[in-house]
Enzyme design. Sequence first.
Site, PDB file in Angstrom:
ATOM      1  N   THR A   1       7.941 -16.305  -0.985  1.00 16.36           N
ATOM      2  CA  THR A   1       7.830 -15.108  -0.800  1.00 16.36           C
ATOM      3  C   THR A   1       7.726 -14.733   0.191  1.00 16.36           C
ATOM      4  O   THR A   1       6.503 -16.390   1.200  1.00 16.36           O
ATOM      5  CB  THR A   1       7.540 -14.417  -1.462  1.00 16.36           C
ATOM      6  OG1 THR A   1       6.073 -13.120  -0.593  1.00 16.36           O
ATOM      7  CG2 THR A   1       5.543 -14.936  -2.122  1.00 16.36           C
TER       8      THR A   1
ATOM      9  N   TYR B   1      -1.850 -13.717  -5.566  1.00 20.34           N
ATOM     10  CA  TYR B   1      -0.529 -14.526  -6.317  1.00 20.34           C
ATOM     11  C   TYR B   1       0.280 -14.818  -5.038  1.00 20.34           C
ATOM     12  O   TYR B   1       1.001 -16.007  -5.316  1.00 20.34           O
ATOM     13  CB  TYR B   1      -0.101 -13.116  -6.522  1.00 20.34           C
ATOM     14  CG  TYR B   1       2.047 -13.040  -6.066  1.00 20.34           C
ATOM     15  CD1 TYR B   1       2.847 -13.563  -7.015  1.00 20.34           C
ATOM     16  CD2 TYR B   1       2.263 -11.929  -4.901  1.00 20.34           C
ATOM     17  CE1 TYR B   1       3.986 -13.733  -6.260  1.00 20.34           C
ATOM     18  CE2 TYR B   1       3.207 -12.303  -5.059  1.00 20.34           C
ATOM     19  CZ  TYR B   1       4.136 -12.996  -5.651  1.00 20.34           C
ATOM     20  OH  TYR B   1       5.864 -12.926  -5.272  1.00 20.34           O
ATOM     21  N   HIS B   2      -0.128 -14.220  -3.365  1.00 21.61           N
ATOM     22  CA  HIS B   2       1.289 -14.741  -3.233  1.00 21.61           C
ATOM     23  C   HIS B   2       0.433 -16.440  -2.245  1.00 21.61           C
ATOM     24  O   HIS B   2       1.515 -17.442  -2.496  1.00 21.61           O
ATOM     25  CB  HIS B   2       0.942 -13.747  -1.254  1.00 21.61           C
ATOM     26  CG  HIS B   2       1.474 -12.839  -0.979  1.00 21.61           C
ATOM     27  ND1 HIS B   2       1.355 -11.820  -1.643  1.00 21.61           N
ATOM     28  CD2 HIS B   2       2.746 -12.334  -1.245  1.00 21.61           C
ATOM     29  CE1 HIS B   2       1.653 -10.833  -1.957  1.00 21.61           C
ATOM     30  NE2 HIS B   2       2.903 -11.480  -1.328  1.00 21.61           N
TER      31      HIS B   2
ATOM     32  N   LYS C   1       2.499 -18.502  -5.006  1.00 25.21           N
ATOM     33  CA  LYS C   1       3.952 -19.378  -4.545  1.00 25.21           C
ATOM     34  C   LYS C   1       3.525 -20.069  -3.852  1.00 25.21           C
ATOM     35  O   LYS C   1       4.528 -21.698  -2.987  1.00 25.21           O
ATOM     36  CB  LYS C   1       4.411 -18.116  -3.934  1.00 25.21           C
ATOM     37  CG  LYS C   1       4.763 -16.697  -4.914  1.00 25.21           C
ATOM     38  CD  LYS C   1       6.022 -16.753  -5.434  1.00 25.21           C
ATOM     39  CE  LYS C   1       6.372 -15.447  -5.947  1.00 25.21           C
ATOM     40  NZ  LYS C   1       7.724 -15.922  -6.717  1.00 25.21           N
TER      41      LYS C   1
ATOM     42  N   SER D   1      -3.227 -12.524  -1.391  1.00 24.35           N
ATOM     43  CA  SER D   1      -3.329 -12.421  -2.670  1.00 24.35           C
ATOM     44  C   SER D   1      -2.802 -14.247  -2.960  1.00 24.35           C
ATOM     45  O   SER D   1      -1.951 -14.914  -2.825  1.00 24.35           O
ATOM     46  CB  SER D   1      -2.842 -11.433  -3.398  1.00 24.35           C
ATOM     47  OG  SER D   1      -1.591 -11.870  -3.570  1.00 24.35           O
TER      48      SER D   1
HETATM   49  N1  USQ Z   1       1.726  -0.775   0.933  1.00 20.15           N
HETATM   50  C1  USQ Z   1       2.214   1.377   0.914  1.00 20.15           C
HETATM   51  N2  USQ Z   1       1.961   2.101  -0.425  1.00 20.15           N
HETATM   52  C2  USQ Z   1       2.285   1.988  -0.943  1.00 20.15           C
HETATM   53  C3  USQ Z   1       2.410   0.505  -1.309  1.00 20.15           C
HETATM   54  C4  USQ Z   1       2.687  -0.778  -0.432  1.00 20.15           C
HETATM   55  O1  USQ Z   1       1.078   1.339   2.198  1.00 20.15           O
HETATM   56  O2  USQ Z   1       2.406   2.211  -1.672  1.00 20.15           O
HETATM   57  C5  USQ Z   1       2.046  -1.235   1.882  1.00 20.15           C
HETATM   58  C6  USQ Z   1       1.062  -2.737   1.263  1.00 20.15           C
HETATM   59  O3  USQ Z   1       0.243  -2.220   1.789  1.00 20.15           O
HETATM   60  C7  USQ Z   1       1.711  -3.863   2.124  1.00 20.15           C
HETATM   61  C8  USQ Z   1       3.154  -3.168   2.200  1.00 20.15           C
HETATM   62  O4  USQ Z   1       3.055  -2.059   1.705  1.00 20.15           O
HETATM   63  O5  USQ Z   1       0.872  -3.997   3.106  1.00 20.15           O
HETATM   64  C9  USQ Z   1       4.176  -4.096   1.148  1.00 20.15           C
HETATM   65  O6  USQ Z   1       3.283  -4.350  -0.483  1.00 20.15           O
HETATM   66  P1  USQ Z   1       4.384  -3.955  -1.778  1.00 20.15           P
HETATM   67  O7  USQ Z   1       3.331  -3.925  -2.700  1.00 20.15           O
HETATM   68  O8  USQ Z   1       5.619  -3.464  -1.509  1.00 20.15           O
HETATM   69  O9  USQ Z   1       4.500  -5.487  -1.548  1.00 20.15           O
HETATM   70  P2  USQ Z   1       4.194  -6.354  -1.779  1.00 20.15           P
HETATM   71  O10 USQ Z   1       2.127  -7.055  -2.297  1.00 20.15           O
HETATM   72  O11 USQ Z   1       3.875  -7.511  -0.695  1.00 20.15           O
HETATM   73  O12 USQ Z   1       4.765  -7.499  -2.824  1.00 20.15           O
HETATM   74  C10 USQ Z   1       6.448  -7.917  -3.494  1.00 20.15           C
HETATM   75  C11 USQ Z   1       6.623  -8.305  -3.963  1.00 20.15           C
HETATM   76  C12 USQ Z   1       6.342  -9.565  -4.185  1.00 20.15           C
HETATM   77  C13 USQ Z   1       7.064 -10.321  -2.800  1.00 20.15           C
HETATM   78  C14 USQ Z   1       7.167  -9.876  -1.119  1.00 20.15           C
HETATM   79  C15 USQ Z   1       7.516  -9.705  -0.500  1.00 20.15           C
HETATM   80  O13 USQ Z   1       6.046  -7.451  -5.232  1.00 20.15           O
HETATM   81  O14 USQ Z   1       6.343 -10.151  -6.134  1.00 20.15           O
HETATM   82  O15 USQ Z   1       7.126 -11.704  -2.730  1.00 20.15           O
HETATM   83  O16 USQ Z   1       6.707  -8.359  -2.059  1.00 20.15           O
HETATM   84  S1  USQ Z   1       6.271  -9.969   0.671  1.00 20.15           S
HETATM   85  O17 USQ Z   1       5.651  -8.529   1.132  1.00 20.15           O
HETATM   86  O18 USQ Z   1       7.251 -10.170   1.695  1.00 20.15           O
HETATM   87  O19 USQ Z   1       5.427 -11.181   0.986  1.00 20.15           O
END
Ligand code: USQ
Length: 402
Positions: free
Chosen positions: A144, A181-182, A185, A179
């Site tokens: 990720t 989770y992260h 990875k 997190s």
């Molecule tokens: N966010 C909002 N509002 C929401 C949902 C999320 O503002 O309703 C924000 C979160 O605070 C965060 C960002 O959007 O800053 C991304 O959150 P997310 O839930 O879309 O993604 P994340 O938790 O980072 O995890 C997801 C996948 C995970 C993958 C990751 C890629 O669930 O499996 O590893 O995206 S990355 O984000 O590039 O690490």
Amino acid sequence: MKVFIAGIDGYLGWPLAQYLTARGHRVAGNDMFYRRQWVAEIGSHSAIPVYDLPERQRAFRDRYGCDLIFRQGDLLDYQFLKSFLEDFQPDAIVHLAEMPSAPYSMIDQAHAAFTQHNNVIGSLNLLWAMKEVCPEAHLVKLGTMGEYGTPNIDIPEGFFEIEFRGRKDRLPFPRQAGSFYHWSKVHDSNNTMFACKIWGLKATDIMQGVVFGTSIDEMGGNPRLYSRLDFDQCFGTAVNRFCCQAVIGHPLTLYGAGGQTRGFLPLRDSMQCLTITIENPPTAGEYRVFNQFEECYSVEELAYMVQAVGNEAGLNVEVHHYDNPRKELDKHYFNPDRQHLINLGYQPTHDVRAEMRLMLRDLIPYRDRIAEKQDILIPDIRWDGTRRRSQMIDEPAPSVRH
Ligand code: USQ
């Protein structure tokens, strides 16, 4: 090529099985159906109905004219894993069989421990099974972009040249995950890099951004072939949640200032990139890292894009800020590379709004299914291990409301 997909029933595994089969690859895969259970545990369900596996296999055969080889089982069951790989003898293995949610891993001790045990030991078992059964196969390991965190410098693809006290080396770029989770990875990345070094395995570690999208063209508009689409606080990613919120008239939930910037990519780009990676394997002993995303956006930019596209479609979409349940910077520098995939032929979609239009089209028929679960749209899992529902922070106070 013969491609084994670990986690073939999931959001990415199921469309990948189709995308690869449509291009002439032979696909087999396993799953334990945990994703279905985790989403139910959070009190939600997929916005798009998910058929059971036998029904999915029938739809698959009707569409692609061949069988999808499937066995139910877990990467934690080492004998199961070894015997499946012995029978199938894959050329490539795509590892999508991990618990993928940051908030789920932060619920409490049990969820953090489950996440790391499931992800790290499952991946370790896969490395051992490859060494013992199919050392020539190419591991495509889903990591990720979140492994890197949000450093105040550019992010290379896995490694960078560094000079320290007059000496130079090419070293892994520092990981600062956000997190448990992260971090799981990150631990996988270290184990994968080490296995390539000592056993001569070949692996591509994919630092993938946040995926969004309901379907890919190969599905031919057949809902029996569609992937799941989650919108709860754990398994729903930002744009997927925003689109589901838009179709039921719920305010889009921006956490904090909304300046959190990430690499995002449509589902179709994720499929394209994974396929390019599979078709262009590294050499024996090589561990390479690809950053995989279409473009970087702040979540606020994306929320306003969903609003614009939703309003065009006759929806009345509002965007609101909620206090952020996570511990993360909500304004920061973010400039990662993604050149390796481009060099191999990746053509980014570059039309995020068109993708969002398709998503709204696919989701509108399931409005009632989403509305049924709208109570779970406001997050309450906090990074300090407590539960408290986030409050809207940009609504005028009641005394000044007109
Ligand atoms: N966010 C909002 N509002 C929401 C949902 C999320 O503002 O309703 C924000 C979160 O605070 C965060 C960002 O959007 O800053 C991304 O959150 P997310 O839930 O879309 O993604 P994340 O938790 O980072 O995890 C997801 C996948 C995970 C993958 C990751 C890629 O669930 O499996 O590893 O995206 S990355 O984000 O590039 O690490």
